[in-house]
Write a protein that holds these residues in place. Sequence first.
Motif, mmCIF file in Angstrom:
data_model
loop_
_atom_site.group_PDB
_atom_site.id
_atom_site.type_symbol
_atom_site.label_atom_id
_atom_site.label_comp_id
_atom_site.label_asym_id
_atom_site.label_seq_id
_atom_site.Cartn_x
_atom_site.Cartn_y
_atom_site.Cartn_z
ATOM 1 N N PRO A 1 36.067 47.850 20.145
ATOM 2 C CA PRO A 1 36.120 48.935 21.123
ATOM 3 C C PRO A 1 35.049 48.845 22.216
ATOM 4 C CG PRO A 1 36.354 49.809 18.904
ATOM 5 C CD PRO A 1 36.050 48.341 18.773
ATOM 6 N N LEU A 2 33.827 48.437 21.858
ATOM 7 C CA LEU A 2 32.779 48.338 22.874
ATOM 8 C C LEU A 2 33.128 47.287 23.920
ATOM 9 C CD1 LEU A 2 30.057 49.297 23.884
ATOM 10 C CD2 LEU A 2 28.971 47.596 22.423
ATOM 11 N N VAL A 3 33.696 46.181 23.476
ATOM 12 C CA VAL A 3 34.110 45.130 24.413
ATOM 13 C C VAL A 3 35.196 45.663 25.342
ATOM 14 C CG1 VAL A 3 35.206 42.868 24.601
ATOM 15 C CG2 VAL A 3 33.454 43.253 22.867
ATOM 16 N N LEU A 4 36.117 46.434 24.798
ATOM 17 C CA LEU A 4 37.193 47.000 25.613
ATOM 18 C C LEU A 4 36.657 47.993 26.640
ATOM 19 C CD1 LEU A 4 39.984 47.542 22.944
ATOM 20 C CD2 LEU A 4 39.889 45.797 24.726
ATOM 21 N N LYS A 5 35.563 48.659 26.321
ATOM 22 C CA LYS A 5 34.967 49.600 27.270
ATOM 23 C C LYS A 5 34.211 48.888 28.377
ATOM 24 C CE LYS A 5 34.388 53.696 24.438
ATOM 25 N NZ LYS A 5 33.436 54.688 23.907
ATOM 26 N N ILE A 6 33.539 47.797 28.036
ATOM 27 C CA ILE A 6 32.658 47.103 28.986
ATOM 28 C C ILE A 6 33.389 46.020 29.777
ATOM 29 C CG2 ILE A 6 30.602 45.646 29.173
ATOM 30 C CD1 ILE A 6 29.520 47.146 26.720
ATOM 31 N N ALA A 7 34.310 45.316 29.163
ATOM 32 C CA ALA A 7 34.968 44.166 29.800
ATOM 33 C C ALA A 7 35.573 44.486 31.163
ATOM 34 C CB ALA A 7 36.020 43.569 28.862
ATOM 35 N N PRO A 8 36.303 45.585 31.315
ATOM 36 C CA PRO A 8 36.892 45.834 32.637
ATOM 37 C C PRO A 8 35.841 45.928 33.742
ATOM 38 C CG PRO A 8 37.769 47.381 31.021
ATOM 39 C CD PRO A 8 36.679 46.615 30.348
ATOM 40 N N TRP A 9 34.718 46.569 33.426
ATOM 41 C CA TRP A 9 33.685 46.758 34.444
ATOM 42 C C TRP A 9 32.982 45.442 34.754
ATOM 43 C CZ3 TRP A 9 35.550 50.768 36.322
ATOM 44 C CH2 TRP A 9 36.050 51.798 35.515
ATOM 45 N N ALA A 10 32.735 44.634 33.757
ATOM 46 C CA ALA A 10 32.114 43.323 33.994
ATOM 47 C C ALA A 10 33.038 42.441 34.839
ATOM 48 C CB ALA A 10 31.787 42.646 32.672
ATOM 49 N N LEU A 11 34.323 42.454 34.514
ATOM 50 C CA LEU A 11 35.283 41.670 35.289
ATOM 51 C C LEU A 11 35.416 42.201 36.710
ATOM 52 C CD1 LEU A 11 38.028 41.191 32.554
ATOM 53 C CD2 LEU A 11 36.630 39.384 33.577
ATOM 54 N N LEU A 12 35.362 43.525 36.875
ATOM 55 C CA LEU A 12 35.455 44.098 38.217
ATOM 56 C C LEU A 12 34.217 43.792 39.047
ATOM 57 C CD1 LEU A 12 37.236 47.494 37.527
ATOM 58 C CD2 LEU A 12 38.143 45.538 38.796
ATOM 59 N N VAL A 13 33.051 43.745 38.430
ATOM 60 C CA VAL A 13 31.845 43.341 39.166
ATOM 61 C C VAL A 13 32.017 41.906 39.668
ATOM 62 C CG1 VAL A 13 29.394 42.750 38.927
ATOM 63 C CG2 VAL A 13 30.240 44.938 38.038
ATOM 64 N N ALA A 14 32.436 41.017 38.784
ATOM 65 C CA ALA A 14 32.624 39.614 39.176
ATOM 66 C C ALA A 14 33.689 39.492 40.272
ATOM 67 C CB ALA A 14 33.001 38.773 37.964
ATOM 68 N N SER A 15 34.793 40.203 40.125
ATOM 69 C CA SER A 15 35.855 40.110 41.128
ATOM 70 C C SER A 15 35.387 40.651 42.474
ATOM 71 C CB SER A 15 37.123 40.828 40.661
ATOM 72 O OG SER A 15 37.038 42.212 40.834
ATOM 73 N N ASN A 16 34.589 41.709 42.454
ATOM 74 C CA ASN A 16 34.094 42.269 43.706
ATOM 75 C C ASN A 16 33.108 41.353 44.408
ATOM 76 O OD1 ASN A 16 34.787 45.158 44.720
ATOM 77 N ND2 ASN A 16 35.080 45.154 42.503
ATOM 78 N N ILE A 17 32.353 40.598 43.650
ATOM 79 C CA ILE A 17 31.461 39.622 44.273
ATOM 80 C C ILE A 17 32.286 38.590 45.036
ATOM 81 C CG2 ILE A 17 29.817 37.751 43.814
ATOM 82 C CD1 ILE A 17 28.770 39.555 41.466
ATOM 83 N N PHE A 18 33.329 38.079 44.398
ATOM 84 C CA PHE A 18 34.216 37.130 45.086
ATOM 85 C C PHE A 18 34.851 37.760 46.319
ATOM 86 C CE2 PHE A 18 34.171 34.674 41.110
ATOM 87 C CZ PHE A 18 34.117 33.383 41.616
ATOM 88 N N MET A 19 35.371 38.984 46.175
ATOM 89 C CA MET A 19 36.088 39.602 47.277
ATOM 90 C C MET A 19 35.159 39.924 48.443
ATOM 91 S SD MET A 19 39.131 39.825 47.695
ATOM 92 C CE MET A 19 40.277 40.354 48.901
ATOM 93 N N THR A 20 33.935 40.321 48.145
ATOM 94 C CA THR A 20 32.989 40.607 49.225
ATOM 95 C C THR A 20 32.689 39.334 50.012
ATOM 96 O OG1 THR A 20 32.055 42.438 47.965
ATOM 97 C CG2 THR A 20 30.706 41.545 49.747
ATOM 98 N N PHE A 21 32.521 38.213 49.311
ATOM 99 C CA PHE A 21 32.321 36.948 50.017
ATOM 100 C C PHE A 21 33.576 36.560 50.798
ATOM 101 C CE2 PHE A 21 28.500 36.332 47.512
ATOM 102 C CZ PHE A 21 27.682 35.659 48.425
ATOM 103 N N ALA A 22 34.753 36.817 50.243
ATOM 104 C CA ALA A 22 35.992 36.483 50.945
ATOM 105 C C ALA A 22 36.127 37.301 52.230
ATOM 106 C CB ALA A 22 37.196 36.722 50.035
#
Length: 116
Positions: free
Chosen positions: A3-24
């Motif tokens: 459950p803890l992974v399910l709570k944290i994973a979306p936010w960690a993935l969204l941080v990483a995706s936003n870093i890519f998108m901001t550079f794009a």
Amino acid sequence: MPPLVLKIAPWALLVASNIFMTFAWYGHLKNKSLALPVAILSSWLIALPEYMLAVPANRIGSGMYSTAQLKVGQEVITLLVFILFSYFYLGEAIKWSTIAGFGLIVAGVAVVFYFR
């Protein structure tokens, strides 16, 4: 997944995706002499990994959070990543009005999470 992974994973993935998108979206502004077609193509290539992170983030997150919570959470992440990007990568000063405006958006996010 635990459950803890399910709570944290979306936010960690969204941080990483936003870093890519901001550079794009904004990375090419540091080198404005780059031809526009090259800037567009390179932005598209940077955006591909963003989608490969954002889609699983939302898929995983939808089991734990509402769509509205995922969206407004993503907006806060976008703002935080953007502030850091514009300051450290583009060398732009952070104005009080920017922080105040972003703070109002964060207040809206708090409303969505608090009254779910």
